[in-house]
Design a protein around this motif. Structure first.
Motif, PDB file in Angstrom:
ATOM      1  N   GLY A  66       2.328 -55.394 -27.862  1.00  0.00           N
ATOM      2  CA  GLY A  66       3.689 -55.251 -28.364  1.00  0.00           C
ATOM      3  C   GLY A  66       4.227 -56.427 -29.137  1.00  0.00           C
ATOM      4  O   GLY A  66       5.236 -56.310 -29.835  1.00  0.00           O
ATOM      5  N   TYR A  67       3.552 -57.551 -29.042  1.00  0.00           N
ATOM      6  CA  TYR A  67       4.038 -58.769 -29.682  1.00  0.00           C
ATOM      7  C   TYR A  67       2.850 -59.567 -30.222  1.00  0.00           C
ATOM      8  O   TYR A  67       1.703 -59.364 -29.829  1.00  0.00           O
ATOM      9  CB  TYR A  67       4.807 -59.644 -28.673  1.00  0.00           C
ATOM     10  CG  TYR A  67       6.043 -58.976 -28.115  1.00  0.00           C
ATOM     11  CD1 TYR A  67       7.282 -59.176 -28.680  1.00  0.00           C
ATOM     12  CD2 TYR A  67       5.948 -58.125 -27.012  1.00  0.00           C
ATOM     13  CE1 TYR A  67       8.410 -58.545 -28.176  1.00  0.00           C
ATOM     14  CE2 TYR A  67       7.060 -57.486 -26.502  1.00  0.00           C
ATOM     15  CZ  TYR A  67       8.291 -57.701 -27.086  1.00  0.00           C
ATOM     16  OH  TYR A  67       9.389 -57.073 -26.584  1.00  0.00           O
ATOM     17  N   GLU A  68       3.150 -60.485 -31.131  1.00  0.00           N
ATOM     18  CA  GLU A  68       2.149 -61.440 -31.582  1.00  0.00           C
ATOM     19  C   GLU A  68       2.735 -62.842 -31.513  1.00  0.00           C
ATOM     20  O   GLU A  68       3.946 -63.034 -31.667  1.00  0.00           O
ATOM     21  CB  GLU A  68       1.683 -61.130 -33.002  1.00  0.00           C
ATOM     22  CG  GLU A  68       2.760 -61.229 -34.058  1.00  0.00           C
ATOM     23  CD  GLU A  68       2.222 -60.973 -35.449  1.00  0.00           C
ATOM     24  OE1 GLU A  68       1.009 -61.112 -35.633  1.00  0.00           O
ATOM     25  OE2 GLU A  68       3.024 -60.633 -36.344  1.00  0.00           O
ATOM     26  N   LEU A  75       6.760 -62.495 -31.396  1.00  0.00           N
ATOM     27  CA  LEU A  75       7.508 -61.629 -32.291  1.00  0.00           C
ATOM     28  C   LEU A  75       7.022 -60.199 -32.138  1.00  0.00           C
ATOM     29  O   LEU A  75       5.813 -59.950 -32.009  1.00  0.00           O
ATOM     30  CB  LEU A  75       7.333 -62.092 -33.746  1.00  0.00           C
ATOM     31  CG  LEU A  75       7.778 -63.535 -34.042  1.00  0.00           C
ATOM     32  CD1 LEU A  75       7.495 -63.892 -35.497  1.00  0.00           C
ATOM     33  CD2 LEU A  75       9.258 -63.720 -33.736  1.00  0.00           C
ATOM     34  N   ALA A  76       7.972 -59.245 -32.159  1.00  0.00           N
ATOM     35  CA  ALA A  76       7.637 -57.843 -31.953  1.00  0.00           C
ATOM     36  C   ALA A  76       6.758 -57.327 -33.089  1.00  0.00           C
ATOM     37  O   ALA A  76       6.984 -57.617 -34.269  1.00  0.00           O
ATOM     38  CB  ALA A  76       8.905 -57.008 -31.854  1.00  0.00           C
ATOM     39  N   LEU A  77       5.735 -56.552 -32.722  1.00  0.00           N
ATOM     40  CA  LEU A  77       4.870 -55.904 -33.705  1.00  0.00           C
ATOM     41  C   LEU A  77       5.579 -54.690 -34.307  1.00  0.00           C
ATOM     42  O   LEU A  77       6.524 -54.147 -33.739  1.00  0.00           O
ATOM     43  CB  LEU A  77       3.572 -55.447 -33.039  1.00  0.00           C
ATOM     44  CG  LEU A  77       2.637 -56.535 -32.516  1.00  0.00           C
ATOM     45  CD1 LEU A  77       1.473 -55.896 -31.765  1.00  0.00           C
ATOM     46  CD2 LEU A  77       2.113 -57.403 -33.661  1.00  0.00           C
ATOM     47  N   SER A  78       5.081 -54.266 -35.437  1.00  0.00           N
ATOM     48  CA  SER A  78       5.608 -53.061 -36.071  1.00  0.00           C
ATOM     49  C   SER A  78       5.233 -51.836 -35.246  1.00  0.00           C
ATOM     50  O   SER A  78       4.263 -51.865 -34.477  1.00  0.00           O
ATOM     51  CB  SER A  78       5.035 -52.911 -37.478  1.00  0.00           C
ATOM     52  OG  SER A  78       3.642 -52.625 -37.402  1.00  0.00           O
ATOM     53  N   PRO A  79       5.979 -50.736 -35.386  1.00  0.00           N
ATOM     54  CA  PRO A  79       5.606 -49.498 -34.664  1.00  0.00           C
ATOM     55  C   PRO A  79       4.177 -49.061 -34.952  1.00  0.00           C
ATOM     56  O   PRO A  79       3.494 -48.556 -34.050  1.00  0.00           O
ATOM     57  CB  PRO A  79       6.627 -48.474 -35.180  1.00  0.00           C
ATOM     58  CG  PRO A  79       7.829 -49.294 -35.540  1.00  0.00           C
ATOM     59  CD  PRO A  79       7.265 -50.580 -36.096  1.00  0.00           C
ATOM     60  N   ARG A  80       3.709 -49.244 -36.165  1.00  0.00           N
ATOM     61  CA  ARG A  80       2.336 -48.855 -36.497  1.00  0.00           C
ATOM     62  C   ARG A  80       1.331 -49.705 -35.727  1.00  0.00           C
ATOM     63  O   ARG A  80       0.330 -49.191 -35.207  1.00  0.00           O
ATOM     64  CB  ARG A  80       2.097 -48.977 -38.001  1.00  0.00           C
ATOM     65  CG  ARG A  80       0.659 -48.674 -38.401  1.00  0.00           C
ATOM     66  CD  ARG A  80       0.487 -48.695 -39.915  1.00  0.00           C
ATOM     67  NE  ARG A  80       1.189 -47.586 -40.543  1.00  0.00           N
ATOM     68  CZ  ARG A  80       1.116 -47.302 -41.846  1.00  0.00           C
ATOM     69  NH1 ARG A  80       0.394 -48.067 -42.649  1.00  0.00           N
ATOM     70  NH2 ARG A  80       1.782 -46.278 -42.343  1.00  0.00           N
ATOM     71  N   ALA A  81       1.592 -51.014 -35.643  1.00  0.00           N
ATOM     72  CA  ALA A  81       0.683 -51.908 -34.915  1.00  0.00           C
ATOM     73  C   ALA A  81       0.687 -51.590 -33.424  1.00  0.00           C
ATOM     74  O   ALA A  81      -0.358 -51.621 -32.765  1.00  0.00           O
ATOM     75  CB  ALA A  81       1.069 -53.368 -35.159  1.00  0.00           C
TER      76      ALA A  81
END
Length: 250
Positions: A66-68, A75-81
């Motif tokens: 959910g994060y990187e 930081l939050a990942l994109s919905p696609r990621a």
């Protein structure tokens, strides 16, 4: 396989998770017990990002979910990621969530074909193997409305397995079933446990915890109160809160 650290989650002013730490090894079956409202299902949903945690970290197979980490910050990942990460995490829900307009076979192959790009013939052949595994090959062309609740849940398990998950989450998979149908679903789950699949199971089924779990985790009030081998937690719990809960449910 799973490494959770200091996981927090609130819904408005209601702090549901208050700092969960939990490790789950590859091939381990972990059963989470606890009263309603203790945060069990919320924690499960944070693992596959159906809910976003407010603070803390969860890793699955070494990958932050959910994060990187960027410049020392999560930081939050994109919905696609996030969807990409979720591809190898299966989940079985309380309600079966089958598509009513699709046959059993179509339900099972939907994700492998539509998300993973598996050729239809290959996906259908594997789906039939899974339906054999859950004891329902003769229902491949039936619709969910033609199945009992226990059969629908076993189809839901086959659907979760169809993506070849490295981890499978069960959120009270028998709670919506009539008592006489619970056994067939638990038997299917015991078979999966025997095959070495990594499983986290939120349930009130103490018998399943006793027979199939490698470790039992007791949660209450948004924290892990106690964890250990089933024979320790269920027979000789250390914490008074665990003893009080088990006295009511066993």
């Amino acid at each position: 396989m799973v490494r959770a650290r200091n996981v927090h989650k609130s819904f408005g002013a209601n702090e549901v998770l208050k700092g969960i730490d939990l490790d789950v090894g590859q091939g381990e079956v972990v059963v989470i017990l606890g009263p309603s409202g203790s945060g069990k299902s919320t924690f499960l949903r944070c693992i596959n990002q159906l809910e976003k945690m407010d603070r803390g970290s969860i890793e699955v197979a070494g990958e932050q979910i959910g994060y990187e980490l960027r410049d020392g910050r999560l930081l939050a990942l994109s919905p696609r990621a996030v969807a990409r990460q979720r591809r190898r995490i299966g989940m079985v829900f309380q309600q079966f969530n089958l598509y009513p307009h699709m046959t059993v076979l179509q339900n099972v192959v939907e994700a492998p074909i539509g998300i993973h790009g598996v050729p239809r013939a290959e996906a259908e052949a594997y789906a039939m193997e899974l339906l054999v595994k859950v004891g329902l090959p003769e229902k491949a062309h039936a619709y969910p409305r033609q199945l009992s609740g226990g059969q629908q849940q076993r189809v839901a398990i086959a659907r979760a397995l169809a993506i070849k998950p490295r981890l499978i989450l069960f959120d009270e998979p028998t709670s919506a079933l009539d008592p006489e149908l619970v056994g067939e679903v638990l038997e299917t789950m015991r078979g999966l446990a025997d095959q070495g699949l990594t499983m986290i199971v939120v349930t009130h089924e103490i018998g399943f915890a006793r027979e199939a779990a490698d470790r039992v985790v007791f949660m209450d009030g948004g924290v892990v109160v106690e964890q250990g081998r089933p024979e320790d937690v269920l027979v000789n719990p250390r914490q008074p809160r665990t003893r009080a809960f088990l006295a009511r449910v066993i």
